[in-house]
Design a protein around this motif. Structure first.
Motif, PDB file in Angstrom:
ATOM      1  N   VAL A 168       0.836  -1.201   0.000  1.00  0.00           N
ATOM      2  CA  VAL A 168       0.000   0.000   0.000  1.00  0.00           C
ATOM      3  C   VAL A 168       0.873   1.255   0.000  1.00  0.00           C
ATOM      4  CG1 VAL A 168      -1.716   1.331   1.281  1.00  0.00           C
ATOM      5  CG2 VAL A 168      -1.940  -1.140   1.094  1.00  0.00           C
ATOM      6  N   LEU A 169       1.967   1.232   0.773  1.00  0.00           N
ATOM      7  CA  LEU A 169       2.896   2.367   0.767  1.00  0.00           C
ATOM      8  C   LEU A 169       3.473   2.570  -0.638  1.00  0.00           C
ATOM      9  CD1 LEU A 169       4.709   4.445   2.502  1.00  0.00           C
ATOM     10  CD2 LEU A 169       6.441   2.668   2.318  1.00  0.00           C
ATOM     11  N   TRP A 170       3.895   1.463  -1.249  1.00  0.00           N
ATOM     12  CA  TRP A 170       4.447   1.547  -2.608  1.00  0.00           C
ATOM     13  C   TRP A 170       3.417   2.114  -3.574  1.00  0.00           C
ATOM     14  CZ3 TRP A 170       8.887  -0.894  -5.205  1.00  0.00           C
ATOM     15  CH2 TRP A 170       9.916  -1.196  -4.302  1.00  0.00           C
ATOM     16  N   LEU A 171       2.214   1.587  -3.486  1.00  0.00           N
ATOM     17  CA  LEU A 171       1.149   2.029  -4.387  1.00  0.00           C
ATOM     18  C   LEU A 171       0.845   3.507  -4.163  1.00  0.00           C
ATOM     19  CD1 LEU A 171      -0.660   0.741  -6.542  1.00  0.00           C
ATOM     20  CD2 LEU A 171      -2.412   0.481  -4.793  1.00  0.00           C
ATOM     21  N   GLY A 172       0.817   3.915  -2.886  1.00  0.00           N
ATOM     22  CA  GLY A 172       0.548   5.317  -2.568  1.00  0.00           C
ATOM     23  C   GLY A 172       1.605   6.227  -3.181  1.00  0.00           C
ATOM     24  N   LEU A 173       2.882   5.820  -3.082  1.00  0.00           N
ATOM     25  CA  LEU A 173       3.950   6.657  -3.632  1.00  0.00           C
ATOM     26  C   LEU A 173       3.927   6.659  -5.159  1.00  0.00           C
ATOM     27  CD1 LEU A 173       6.714   5.823  -1.047  1.00  0.00           C
ATOM     28  CD2 LEU A 173       5.855   8.098  -1.568  1.00  0.00           C
ATOM     29  N   LEU A 174       3.653   5.492  -5.751  1.00  0.00           N
ATOM     30  CA  LEU A 174       3.514   5.444  -7.214  1.00  0.00           C
ATOM     31  C   LEU A 174       2.370   6.340  -7.656  1.00  0.00           C
ATOM     32  CD1 LEU A 174       3.910   1.631  -7.973  1.00  0.00           C
ATOM     33  CD2 LEU A 174       5.414   3.463  -8.754  1.00  0.00           C
ATOM     34  N   GLY A 175       1.258   6.282  -6.906  1.00  0.00           N
ATOM     35  CA  GLY A 175       0.099   7.112  -7.231  1.00  0.00           C
ATOM     36  C   GLY A 175       0.429   8.587  -7.086  1.00  0.00           C
ATOM     37  N   ALA A 176       1.182   8.930  -6.028  1.00  0.00           N
ATOM     38  CA  ALA A 176       1.547  10.334  -5.816  1.00  0.00           C
ATOM     39  C   ALA A 176       2.455  10.812  -6.954  1.00  0.00           C
ATOM     40  CB  ALA A 176       2.248  10.497  -4.472  1.00  0.00           C
ATOM     41  N   LEU A 177       3.357   9.926  -7.390  1.00  0.00           N
ATOM     42  CA  LEU A 177       4.234  10.262  -8.512  1.00  0.00           C
ATOM     43  C   LEU A 177       3.406  10.464  -9.782  1.00  0.00           C
ATOM     44  CD1 LEU A 177       7.038  10.602  -9.683  1.00  0.00           C
ATOM     45  CD2 LEU A 177       7.237   8.121  -9.853  1.00  0.00           C
ATOM     46  N   ALA A 178       2.467   9.542 -10.018  1.00  0.00           N
ATOM     47  CA  ALA A 178       1.602   9.654 -11.199  1.00  0.00           C
ATOM     48  C   ALA A 178       0.757  10.924 -11.111  1.00  0.00           C
ATOM     49  CB  ALA A 178       0.702   8.426 -11.316  1.00  0.00           C
ATOM     50  N   ALA A 179       0.282  11.250  -9.908  1.00  0.00           N
ATOM     51  CA  ALA A 179      -0.526  12.465  -9.734  1.00  0.00           C
ATOM     52  C   ALA A 179       0.312  13.703 -10.027  1.00  0.00           C
ATOM     53  CB  ALA A 179      -1.094  12.523  -8.318  1.00  0.00           C
ATOM     54  N   SER A 180       1.624  13.663  -9.675  1.00  0.00           N
ATOM     55  CA  SER A 180       2.493  14.803  -9.978  1.00  0.00           C
ATOM     56  C   SER A 180       2.631  14.956 -11.487  1.00  0.00           C
ATOM     57  CB  SER A 180       3.888  14.601  -9.386  1.00  0.00           C
ATOM     58  OG  SER A 180       3.799  14.345  -8.014  1.00  0.00           O
ATOM     59  N   ARG A 181       2.820  13.817 -12.184  1.00  0.00           N
ATOM     60  CA  ARG A 181       2.982  13.882 -13.634  1.00  0.00           C
ATOM     61  C   ARG A 181       1.706  14.394 -14.308  1.00  0.00           C
ATOM     62  NH1 ARG A 181       6.618  11.179 -16.637  1.00  0.00           N
ATOM     63  NH2 ARG A 181       7.052   9.758 -14.931  1.00  0.00           N
ATOM     64  N   ASP A 182       0.555  13.891 -13.818  1.00  0.00           N
ATOM     65  CA  ASP A 182      -0.712  14.264 -14.455  1.00  0.00           C
ATOM     66  C   ASP A 182      -1.274  15.580 -13.929  1.00  0.00           C
ATOM     67  OD1 ASP A 182      -0.271  11.790 -15.459  1.00  0.00           O
ATOM     68  OD2 ASP A 182      -2.072  10.832 -14.654  1.00  0.00           O
ATOM     69  N   GLY A 183      -0.571  16.218 -12.973  1.00  0.00           N
ATOM     70  CA  GLY A 183      -1.078  17.456 -12.387  1.00  0.00           C
ATOM     71  C   GLY A 183      -2.390  17.250 -11.655  1.00  0.00           C
ATOM     72  N   ARG A 184      -2.513  16.133 -10.904  1.00  0.00           N
ATOM     73  CA  ARG A 184      -3.798  15.800 -10.292  1.00  0.00           C
ATOM     74  C   ARG A 184      -3.724  15.742  -8.767  1.00  0.00           C
ATOM     75  NH1 ARG A 184      -6.471  11.963 -13.562  1.00  0.00           N
ATOM     76  NH2 ARG A 184      -7.696  11.454 -11.750  1.00  0.00           N
ATOM     77  N   HIS A 185      -2.713  16.403  -8.176  1.00  0.00           N
ATOM     78  CA  HIS A 185      -2.672  16.432  -6.713  1.00  0.00           C
ATOM     79  C   HIS A 185      -3.806  17.297  -6.173  1.00  0.00           C
ATOM     80  CE1 HIS A 185       0.594  14.115  -5.137  1.00  0.00           C
ATOM     81  NE2 HIS A 185       1.347  14.443  -6.161  1.00  0.00           N
TER      82      HIS A 185
END
Lengths: 157, 420
Positions: free
Chosen positions: A46-63
């Motif tokens: 879950v930690l890994w997924l959360g960080l991957l998601g946060a990284l993806a959100a940074s790329r997609d501008g979706r934070h």
């Protein structure tokens, strides 16, 4: 390229979580088998997924932001506001990457272990990596905003 | 935190910096002032991997995203229309129920307005309701259902407050139903002079709709039945739900092609990542606040002015309504709940009841400017000016507010099913 690596990592971790979660129920209820490390592994995923998601959100501008006020500014100032925000985000992510790195190297030095003997730092290393990549992402985003506004300005002239 | 730093952080937030970087910066500067080694922030963030039940969040979110990618919204509307569409005024009630159920599964991220609004809006217009009413109804329904399992905010509140999530799932049932009932009554009253256009009652159509939805209907049973029978825990129910939806949508019904799966997984994980990033850094900021005695000082301040649980609840409601207008529900939960819990405990407020009040009040925040998410999404989706949407939702906002007041001052409504 980097985007699709990110997506495939998400598929592997999320898909793994679903299959492993379901398999655990089956094994426990039908065969009375359970893994002592199963819960720990799930939580790390879950930690890994959360960080991957946060990284993806940074790329997609979706934070998640509260930038509604910025949208009220005139176009030129809006770019300034957003680039300032990008620089700030990059600095904070850089700091988080640096202190995560400190945390991971300490844990490596002390020889911490997780999940029945796996060196903890292997599993923790995602943190400095993810925050480091987010730093890069926010810098890249700021630069592309500046370029875009310059191009728009040139076109306007 | 010094005032200069706080002011700077507020400005940078308004400029559009991601909230998790703002909270992270607050934690870093705060710990620096306390003279603590800053790798503590990383250690706290790693605490995400020591939090139980968190796994339910990515799994349920993915299941919700996958459901809305298929034809589940159409089937849900068709089924409720077949069952209640012949009933004068039934369609407004259907819309409320369908949206609530759908939101419970997709976590009020705006998916409801986009997925169901597109189906319900024309149906409502056809049935004779006026446009303004329809706009308001759809926009307001977009966040209805937050109190029903397995909604994301409900799980997140459980994670943050360490209240048992299955208790929260039970506690939300009656308050959530109250909201739907009050909004339905309002819909009747508002349209009392309307000449409804109703569909003919047909058992064969109803049966066909049930058959069409045969794979969706077991879902609530899988989620809730599994948990309440004790057959599996919340996190396991989430894994089973996700697997079930994958099998139904990709293997049995084949409504979603396999090649779309990575995109859907990524999209749901983006939402999860945005929430977990905020949760991770606020584990650090919360710890900082507890170390520096913020909850005690806050309580000392509050107890000077606020006497007794009734006054406290009143002040709390006002505070939450303002909070909901400026902060999204996920950030509000992770930032405010840890501070609120000890104070509420001093006034004898049950943490489960507090959670229901918190979420119900924050639900209104979706409809209030400046950050009311539903207003923006509806304005975008239906191509209407945001002020028009805002005025259309006003009556629904007022009715929901009445529901929230009842929920706050009638704790038994939340607690009776738990036998407390």
């Amino acid at each position: 390229m980097a985007r699709s690596v990110e997506t495939w990592l998400v598929v592997v971790v999320l898909g793994g979580l679903i299959l492993f979660g379901a398999a655990q129920i089956l094994l426990r209820n039908v065969f009375s088998i359970s893994f002592a490390w199963g819960d720990g592994l799930t939580r790390l995923a879950v930690l890994w997924l959360g960080l991957l998601g946060a990284l993806a959100a940074s790329r997609d501008g979706r934070h998640i932001t509260m930038g509604a006020v910025g949208r009220l500014l005139p176009q030129r100032l809006q770019v300034v506001a957003l680039v300032t925000a990008d620089v700030f985000a990059a600095v904070v992510c850089g700091a988080l990457a640096w202190y995560s790195w400190m945390f991971v190297s300490d844990s490596r030095e002390f020889g911490d272990v997780l999940l029945d003997g796996i060196p903890a730092w292997w599993l923790q290393a995602i943190m400095p990596v993810a925050f480091g990549l987010m730093t890069y992402q926010f810098i890249a985003q700021g630069i592309s905003r500046l370029r875009g506004s310059r191009a728009a300005l040139v076109a306007h002239l | 935190m010094s005032f200069a730093v706080a002011a700077l952080l507020i400005v940078i937030t308004l400029l559009g910096a991601p909230l998790f970087t703002v909270i992270g910066a607050g934690a870093l500067t705060g710990f620096h002032r306390e003279g603590v080694d800053l790798s503590v922030v990383a250690i706290e963030f790693f605490g995400l991997s020591e939090t139980p039940v968190l796994v339910a969040i990515p799994l349920f979110t993915f299941a919700g995203f996958l459901l809305s990618a298929g034809h589940a919204p159409q089937r849900l509307v068709r089924l409720s229309q077949a069952l209640l569409g012949w009933f004068p005024g039934g369609l407004a009630v259907i819309s409320l129920i369908a949206c609530a159920l759908f939101t419970a599964f997709t976590g009020a991220s705006g998916v409801t307005i986009i997925a169901l609004g597109a189906l319900l809006f024309p149906a409502l217009t056809q049935a004779g309701y006026d446009e303004r009413f329809n706009l308001g109804l759809i926009t307001a329904s977009g966040s209805l259902g937050l109190l029903f399992a397995p909604s994301l905010p409900l799980i997140l509140y459980g994670v943050v407050s360490e209240a048992p999530i299955d208790d929260l799932f039970v506690a939300g049932v009656l308050p959530g139903t109250l909201m739907i009932v009050l909004l339905s009554l309002y819909s009747y009253w508002r349209n009392r002079k309307l000449h409804y256009v109703v569909t003919e009652r047909s058992w064969s159509a109803a049966w066909a709709a049930v058959v069409a939805a045969r794979w969706d209907l077991p879902l609530p049973v899988v989620v809730l039945g599994g948990i309440y029978s004790g057959y599996f825990a919340v996190s396991e129910a989430a894994a089973v739900t996700a697997l079930y939806v994958v099998i139904v949508e990709l293997v049995i019904l084949r409504e979603v092609p396999w090649r779309d799966l990575p995109r859907i997984m990524r999209e749901s994980t983006v939402l999860v990542g945005a929430i977990l990033a905020i949760l991770g850094v606020s584990l650090a900021s919360t710890n900082l606040m507890i170390d520096t005695g913020v909850p005690q000082r806050l309580f000392a301040l509050v107890s000077q002015y606020v006497e007794g649980p009734t006054t406290f609840l009143l002040v709390l409601l006002l505070f939450l309504l303002v909070l909901g207008a400026i902060l999204d529900i996920f950030s509000a939960i992770v930032l405010i709940v840890p501070l609120l819990l000890p104070i509420a405990a001093q006034y004898g407020i049950d943490p489960i009841h507090l959670g229901i009040v918190f979420l119900a009040a924050m639900e209104l925040g979706y409809l209030t400017p400046p950050v009311g998410l539903n207003l923006f999404i509806a304005s975008h989706r239906f191509e209407k000016d945001i002020t028009e949407i805002y005025w259309a939702t006003q009556p629904f906002l007022i009715v929901s507010l009445i529901a929230v007041v009842i929920i706050a001052f009638w704790p038994d409504l939340s607690l009776v099913l738990l036998g407390r």
